[in-house]
Design a protein around this motif. Sequence first.
Motif, PDB file in Angstrom:
ATOM      1  N   ARG A  12       0.831  -1.205   0.000  1.00 55.67           N
ATOM      2  CA  ARG A  12       0.000   0.000   0.000  1.00 55.67           C
ATOM      3  C   ARG A  12       0.865   1.255   0.000  1.00 55.67           C
ATOM      4  O   ARG A  12       1.854   1.349   0.700  1.00 55.67           O
ATOM      5  CB  ARG A  12      -0.885  -0.020   1.239  1.00 55.67           C
ATOM      6  CG  ARG A  12      -1.911   1.074   1.300  1.00 55.67           C
ATOM      7  CD  ARG A  12      -2.869   0.823   2.445  1.00 55.67           C
ATOM      8  NE  ARG A  12      -2.184   0.791   3.725  1.00 55.67           N
ATOM      9  CZ  ARG A  12      -2.124   1.822   4.566  1.00 55.67           C
ATOM     10  NH1 ARG A  12      -2.686   2.959   4.252  1.00 55.67           N
ATOM     11  NH2 ARG A  12      -1.505   1.714   5.716  1.00 55.67           N
ATOM     12  N   VAL A  14       0.782   5.442   0.593  1.00 54.19           N
ATOM     13  CA  VAL A  14       0.041   6.501   1.258  1.00 54.19           C
ATOM     14  C   VAL A  14       0.468   7.833   0.647  1.00 54.19           C
ATOM     15  O   VAL A  14       1.656   8.109   0.517  1.00 54.19           O
ATOM     16  CB  VAL A  14       0.339   6.473   2.782  1.00 54.19           C
ATOM     17  CG1 VAL A  14      -0.284   7.648   3.477  1.00 54.19           C
ATOM     18  CG2 VAL A  14      -0.140   5.161   3.390  1.00 54.19           C
ATOM     19  N   HIS A  15      -0.504   8.653   0.269  1.00 51.37           N
ATOM     20  CA  HIS A  15      -0.244   9.978  -0.302  1.00 51.37           C
ATOM     21  C   HIS A  15      -0.456  11.019   0.791  1.00 51.37           C
ATOM     22  O   HIS A  15      -1.512  11.054   1.410  1.00 51.37           O
ATOM     23  CB  HIS A  15      -1.189  10.245  -1.474  1.00 51.37           C
ATOM     24  CG  HIS A  15      -1.062   9.235  -2.555  1.00 51.37           C
ATOM     25  ND1 HIS A  15      -0.196   9.378  -3.615  1.00 51.37           N
ATOM     26  CD2 HIS A  15      -1.666   8.033  -2.724  1.00 51.37           C
ATOM     27  CE1 HIS A  15      -0.286   8.323  -4.395  1.00 51.37           C
ATOM     28  NE2 HIS A  15      -1.175   7.484  -3.875  1.00 51.37           N
ATOM     29  N   GLU A  36       4.787  10.396  -1.462  1.00 52.80           N
ATOM     30  CA  GLU A  36       4.227   9.056  -1.345  1.00 52.80           C
ATOM     31  C   GLU A  36       5.153   8.261  -0.443  1.00 52.80           C
ATOM     32  O   GLU A  36       6.366   8.303  -0.620  1.00 52.80           O
ATOM     33  CB  GLU A  36       4.144   8.376  -2.704  1.00 52.80           C
ATOM     34  CG  GLU A  36       3.186   9.020  -3.660  1.00 52.80           C
ATOM     35  CD  GLU A  36       3.193   8.347  -5.020  1.00 52.80           C
ATOM     36  OE1 GLU A  36       4.176   7.651  -5.355  1.00 52.80           O
ATOM     37  OE2 GLU A  36       2.213   8.527  -5.755  1.00 52.80           O
ATOM     38  N   ASP A  74      -3.503   7.798   4.313  1.00 51.08           N
ATOM     39  CA  ASP A  74      -3.708   8.368   2.992  1.00 51.08           C
ATOM     40  C   ASP A  74      -4.529   9.645   3.110  1.00 51.08           C
ATOM     41  O   ASP A  74      -5.530   9.693   3.822  1.00 51.08           O
ATOM     42  CB  ASP A  74      -4.422   7.351   2.097  1.00 51.08           C
ATOM     43  CG  ASP A  74      -4.248   7.677   0.632  1.00 51.08           C
ATOM     44  OD1 ASP A  74      -3.114   7.963   0.210  1.00 51.08           O
ATOM     45  OD2 ASP A  74      -5.254   7.645  -0.098  1.00 51.08           O
TER      46      ASP A  74
END
Length: 87
Positions: A12, A14-15, A36, A74
Amino acid sequence: MNELHEGMVGGRIVHVSVTLKGSFADRFPGGRGEVEVAGGTAVGGLIAVLDLPHSSCIFVRHGTMIDRGTPLSDGDHVAIYPPMAGG
């Protein structure tokens, strides 16, 4: 700036929106940018991702000060302040 860390949780990403304050602001145009990171990365991991010169930073997420061990989610908006000197 994008960097993925080892130990990703299920691959995964995450932004995170980052605002850099004070002497850090010149790292992004206008002091703001997007990064990111791997899922499970703590907010303190932004120091390495952004190659910040100080390890003693103040982190504020969505207007609330948080500990450097707080996991990022995120869509987080994080402001990072350099340590301040007084006199």
